[in-house]
Design an enzyme around this catalytic site. Sequence first.
Site, PDB file in Angstrom:
ATOM      1  N   GLU A  82       0.783  -1.260   0.093  1.00 55.11           N
ATOM      2  CA  GLU A  82      -0.074   0.000   0.023  1.00 55.11           C
ATOM      3  C   GLU A  82       0.863   1.229  -0.084  1.00 55.11           C
ATOM      4  OE1 GLU A  82      -3.766   0.504   0.077  1.00 55.11           O
ATOM      5  OE2 GLU A  82      -2.755   2.302  -0.352  1.00 55.11           O
ATOM      6  N   GLY A 120      10.374   2.856  -0.739  1.00 49.43           N
ATOM      7  CA  GLY A 120       9.041   3.104  -0.831  1.00 49.43           C
ATOM      8  C   GLY A 120       8.439   3.419   0.689  1.00 49.43           C
ATOM      9  N   ASP A 143      17.146  -6.144  -1.172  1.00 55.18           N
ATOM     10  CA  ASP A 143      17.783  -5.477  -2.587  1.00 55.18           C
ATOM     11  C   ASP A 143      19.160  -4.622  -2.121  1.00 55.18           C
ATOM     12  OD1 ASP A 143      15.639  -6.498  -3.647  1.00 55.18           O
ATOM     13  OD2 ASP A 143      14.455  -4.716  -4.141  1.00 55.18           O
ATOM     14  N   GLY A 186      16.464  -8.351  -6.606  1.00 53.72           N
ATOM     15  CA  GLY A 186      17.332  -6.984  -6.532  1.00 53.72           C
ATOM     16  C   GLY A 186      16.514  -5.950  -7.038  1.00 53.72           C
ATOM     17  N   HIS A 187      15.500  -5.969  -7.670  1.00 55.27           N
ATOM     18  CA  HIS A 187      14.724  -4.873  -8.096  1.00 55.27           C
ATOM     19  C   HIS A 187      15.621  -4.250  -9.200  1.00 55.27           C
ATOM     20  CE1 HIS A 187      11.769  -1.244  -7.881  1.00 55.27           C
ATOM     21  NE2 HIS A 187      11.356  -2.434  -8.450  1.00 55.27           N
TER      22      HIS A 187
HETATM   23  O1  F6P Z   1      12.276  -5.403  -2.915  1.00 55.78           O
HETATM   24  C1  F6P Z   1      12.169  -6.734  -2.523  1.00 55.78           C
HETATM   25  C2  F6P Z   1      11.871  -7.370  -3.821  1.00 55.78           C
HETATM   26  O2  F6P Z   1      11.651  -8.748  -3.604  1.00 55.78           O
HETATM   27  C3  F6P Z   1      12.569  -7.160  -5.165  1.00 55.78           C
HETATM   28  O3  F6P Z   1      13.870  -7.955  -5.102  1.00 55.78           O
HETATM   29  C4  F6P Z   1      11.623  -7.743  -6.130  1.00 55.78           C
HETATM   30  O4  F6P Z   1      11.791  -7.075  -7.390  1.00 55.78           O
HETATM   31  C5  F6P Z   1      10.512  -7.456  -5.594  1.00 55.78           C
HETATM   32  O5  F6P Z   1      10.387  -7.086  -4.027  1.00 55.78           O
HETATM   33  C6  F6P Z   1       9.140  -8.484  -5.721  1.00 55.78           C
HETATM   34  O6  F6P Z   1       7.867  -7.621  -5.354  1.00 55.78           O
HETATM   35  P1  F6P Z   1       6.659  -8.275  -5.002  1.00 55.78           P
HETATM   36  O7  F6P Z   1       6.648  -8.832  -3.549  1.00 55.78           O
HETATM   37  O8  F6P Z   1       5.566  -7.150  -5.046  1.00 55.78           O
HETATM   38  O9  F6P Z   1       6.418  -9.553  -6.141  1.00 55.78           O
END
Ligand code: F6P
Length: 363
Positions: A82, A120, A143, A186-187
């Site tokens: 959120e 975020g 990350d 790792g985003h």
């Molecule tokens: O930020 C942590 C992370 O695991 C990133 O490495 C990945 O890109 C993202 O979250 C995945 O997001 P979600 O949990 O929304 O699928």
Amino acid sequence: MAASRKSVTKKIGILTAGGDCPGLNAAIRGVCRAAHDRYGMEIVGIANGFRGLIEENTRILKPIDFSGILTRGGTILGASREKPFKNAESDEPASEKVSAIKDTYTRLGLDCLVVLGGNGTNTTGCKLAREGLNVIGLPKTIDNDIVGTDRTFGFHSALSIGTEAIDRLHSTAQSHSRVIVIELMGHKAGWLALYAGVAGGGDIILIPEIPYDIHVIASHLEERAESGKTFSIVVVAEGAMSMEVEQMSKKDRKKYYLENGPSAAYRVASEIEAQTGMETRATVLGYVQRGGIPSASDRVLATSLGTAAAELLARGEYGRMVALIGNDIGSVDLSVPENKVKNVPADHYMIDTAKAVGTCMGV
Ligand code: F6P
């Protein structure tokens, strides 16, 4: 245990937001133990990140609630993505969510809100601080991409999991004389792939900060084969991309991913097969990297950052994010990580370390 020191802050709310990671519970325990036992603060646990504040889904946390959680994965509070300042996921205007958060904060009589999260979350924390709330942030994420801290908790545990996966892929790649491409999270940053790639002895490491040239990758693999190496391991960060894709507009890149698949590992594997004809497989490690018990190193970091947050609370030093700075625990203004991503710098010593042991970085 009775409170033994004077504290400016009497009542706090605590939440975990964004993707979970190992060490969150250790950090919650660190904040709560020190805040409650040392300073006698009252603690309100907020469920599911900022959503819990919007929906007023909260409960008082007693010592029993933060006992026995040091080693547990996930978060006892629940998490969500959120983002109250964005209204993309709902019809509700962002301002209504922010007002709801401010109302809950006031109704609960909080002196400060403690937010555990990534970029975020700390950005939202900073914006809420500008709206007049007292906020303290803690940097968590696998990350390791938060500006202002030298490391985030969660990173070390994910690094161990990624390294073990690379270790395991070696034996199957060797048995079948294959190229195996492993994708790590790792985003938009390459920390996890770079560190796990070095720790696991990856032959090629591809990170978003260094757009790759598939011809260089193909040559490296062919040279290895010619020198008698029968298999290769390619470690790819989820955000890695080729030089061509990096040049594309956002719209063209989206189209390219729709046509070629969203996974970097599968794209790289098919490019390798097309270029070299070598039998290539892809593995996407996924959420395994975020699950399970935290490493010893993450437990220590999360506990240190958590207790440091309690000290800030006691002194009434709000609007800060606790951080690892060198070998010390300190804090930075919450605006330091706001709207930023800490990428691997081009001159980072780990890039040279990787190259020095013969690892190809894709260029
Ligand atoms: O930020 C942590 C992370 O695991 C990133 O490495 C990945 O890109 C993202 O979250 C995945 O997001 P979600 O949990 O929304 O699928």
